[in-house]
Design a protein around this motif. Structure first.
Motif, short mmCIF file in Angstrom:
data_model
loop_
_atom_site.label_atom_id
_atom_site.label_comp_id
_atom_site.label_asym_id
_atom_site.label_seq_id
_atom_site.Cartn_x
_atom_site.Cartn_y
_atom_site.Cartn_z
N ASN A 146 156.74 115.94 -16.47
CA ASN A 146 155.69 115.71 -15.47
C ASN A 146 156.12 114.74 -14.38
OD1 ASN A 146 155.76 113.46 -17.15
ND2 ASN A 146 153.60 113.03 -16.89
N GLY A 147 157.40 114.72 -14.07
CA GLY A 147 157.89 113.80 -13.05
C GLY A 147 157.65 114.34 -11.65
N ASP A 148 157.83 113.48 -10.69
CA ASP A 148 157.75 113.85 -9.28
C ASP A 148 159.18 114.17 -8.86
OD1 ASP A 148 157.27 114.21 -6.63
OD2 ASP A 148 156.76 112.13 -6.20
N SER A 149 159.52 115.46 -8.84
CA SER A 149 160.92 115.82 -8.65
C SER A 149 161.39 115.64 -7.21
CB SER A 149 161.16 117.27 -9.10
OG SER A 149 160.34 118.15 -8.37
N ASN A 150 160.50 115.43 -6.26
CA ASN A 150 160.89 115.12 -4.87
C ASN A 150 162.02 116.03 -4.38
OD1 ASN A 150 159.07 112.94 -4.63
ND2 ASN A 150 160.49 111.65 -5.74
N ILE A 151 161.78 117.31 -4.33
CA ILE A 151 162.81 118.26 -3.94
C ILE A 151 163.07 118.17 -2.44
CG2 ILE A 151 163.43 120.70 -3.84
CD1 ILE A 151 161.66 121.09 -6.32
N VAL A 152 164.35 118.01 -2.07
CA VAL A 152 164.76 117.95 -0.67
C VAL A 152 165.80 119.04 -0.47
CG1 VAL A 152 165.83 116.54 1.12
CG2 VAL A 152 164.35 115.46 -0.58
N TYR A 153 165.51 119.97 0.43
CA TYR A 153 166.42 121.09 0.70
C TYR A 153 167.29 120.79 1.92
CZ TYR A 153 163.46 123.75 -2.47
OH TYR A 153 162.77 124.18 -3.57
N SER A 159 170.05 118.19 8.34
CA SER A 159 171.00 117.72 7.33
C SER A 159 172.39 117.68 7.93
CB SER A 159 170.97 118.64 6.11
OG SER A 159 169.66 118.68 5.57
N CYS A 160 173.29 116.98 7.25
CA CYS A 160 174.66 116.83 7.72
C CYS A 160 175.62 117.52 6.76
CB CYS A 160 175.03 115.35 7.82
SG CYS A 160 174.02 114.44 8.99
N ALA A 161 176.82 117.79 7.27
CA ALA A 161 177.85 118.39 6.43
C ALA A 161 178.15 117.49 5.25
CB ALA A 161 179.12 118.61 7.26
N GLY A 162 178.32 118.09 4.10
CA GLY A 162 178.62 117.33 2.90
C GLY A 162 177.40 117.01 2.05
N GLU A 163 176.21 117.18 2.60
CA GLU A 163 175.00 116.94 1.81
C GLU A 163 174.78 118.12 0.87
OE1 GLU A 163 171.54 116.07 4.15
OE2 GLU A 163 172.52 114.45 5.23
N PRO A 164 174.17 117.87 -0.29
CA PRO A 164 173.91 118.98 -1.21
C PRO A 164 172.88 119.95 -0.64
CG PRO A 164 172.94 116.94 -2.03
CD PRO A 164 173.73 116.59 -0.82
N LEU A 165 172.94 121.19 -1.11
CA LEU A 165 171.98 122.19 -0.64
C LEU A 165 170.57 121.87 -1.10
CD1 LEU A 165 174.03 125.46 -1.17
CD2 LEU A 165 173.67 124.18 0.95
#
Length: 193
Positions: A146-153, A159-165
Motif C-alpha cells: 500500500n505504498g505511494d509508488s510515485n511513478i515517474v515516466y 527528461s534527460c539522456a541517461g535517466e531511466p524510462l
C-alpha cells in the motif's frame, strides 16, 4: 492572568507609585517578556513527545539523525521520528514487518538463498548481474502493498539522456529500511497494487 498584572501587584504601594505612567509602562514591558518566556516554556514542555512538539520537531529529527524535509506534512515527519525512536533494533522479518505496520505500511519480505537455488526473478536479477552469486545470499526484497509508488515516466522534452524510462518508490519506507537494515545486506523494493 497576564504577567504585567502580577508584576504590578508585587511592588509595595508605599515605596512605588503603582498607578504612575512610567511604572505601568515598565510593568507592561517586563510582563510581555515574561509572557513570551511562559509561551516558550510551555512549548519546551510540550516537546517531550514528538506529536505535540510543534516547531521543536526539528530537534527531534536532529536527535534521531533524520534530515528535516519540509516537503512532508507534519504528521509524516512525526511518523518518521516515532519509527526511528521505536527502532531499538532487530534483524528478523517480524521486526521489520511490525516496524512497517507501525507507520501504516503492509509489506512482505522475501529472503533469497542462492544455496537452495532460490534467486530473484529474472527481471530483478538484471540489476545484480555484476554481483557474484555468493553475494546474493545477503539480498532481500520488500514488497510494499500500500505504498505511494510515485511513478515517474521518462518524457521527451522533460527528461534527460541517461535517466531511466520509469522510476518509482516510496521515499519514507525506503529510507527507513536503508537506515535500519544490516549493513552487509542489500534490500530492494517492489510495489504491488
Amino acid at each position: 492572568m497576564e504577567h504585567k498584572q502580577v508584576l504590578a501587584g508585587l511592588y509595595p504601594p508605599v515605596a512605588y507609585d503603582v498607578g504612575g505612567e512610567q511604572f505601568l509602562i515598565q510593568c507592561e514591558v517586563d510582563g510581555r517578556a515574561f509572557d513570551r518566556l511562559q509561551q516558550k516554556a510551555t512549548a519546551v514542555l510540550n516537546a517531550i513527545s514528538p506529536e505535540e512538539s510543534g516547531s521543536l520537531l526539528v530537534d527531534w529529527e536532529r536527535v534521531c539523525g533524520l534530515a528535516t524535509d519540509l516537503s512532508l506534512s507534519y504528521s509524516e515527519r512525526v511518523n518518521r521520528v516515532i519509527v526511528q525512536l521505536n527502532a531499538v533494533g532487530g534483524l528478523s522479518i517480524p521486526y521489520f514487518t511490525q516496524l512497517a505496520e507501525s507507520i501504516g505500511y503492509q509489506i512482505v519480505i522475501k529472503e533469497f538463498s542462492p544455496l537452495q537455488h532460490d534467486l530473484p526473478e529474472t527481471g530483478d536479477l538484471v540489476q545484480f548481474r555484476q554481483e557474484p552469486e555468493e553475494n546474493l545470499i545477503f539480498m532481500w526484497r520488500v514488497t510494499v502493498g500500500n505504498g505511494d509508488s510515485n511513478i515517474v515516466y521518462f518524457r521527451a522534452g522533460n527528461s534527460c539522456a541517461g535517466e531511466p524510462l520509469v522510476s518509482f518508490g516510496d521515499a519514507i519506507i525506503e529510507e527507513f529500511f536503508r537506515d535500519l537494515k544490516p549493513a552487509h545486506t542489500y534490500c530492494y523494493f517492489a510495489y504491488s497494487s
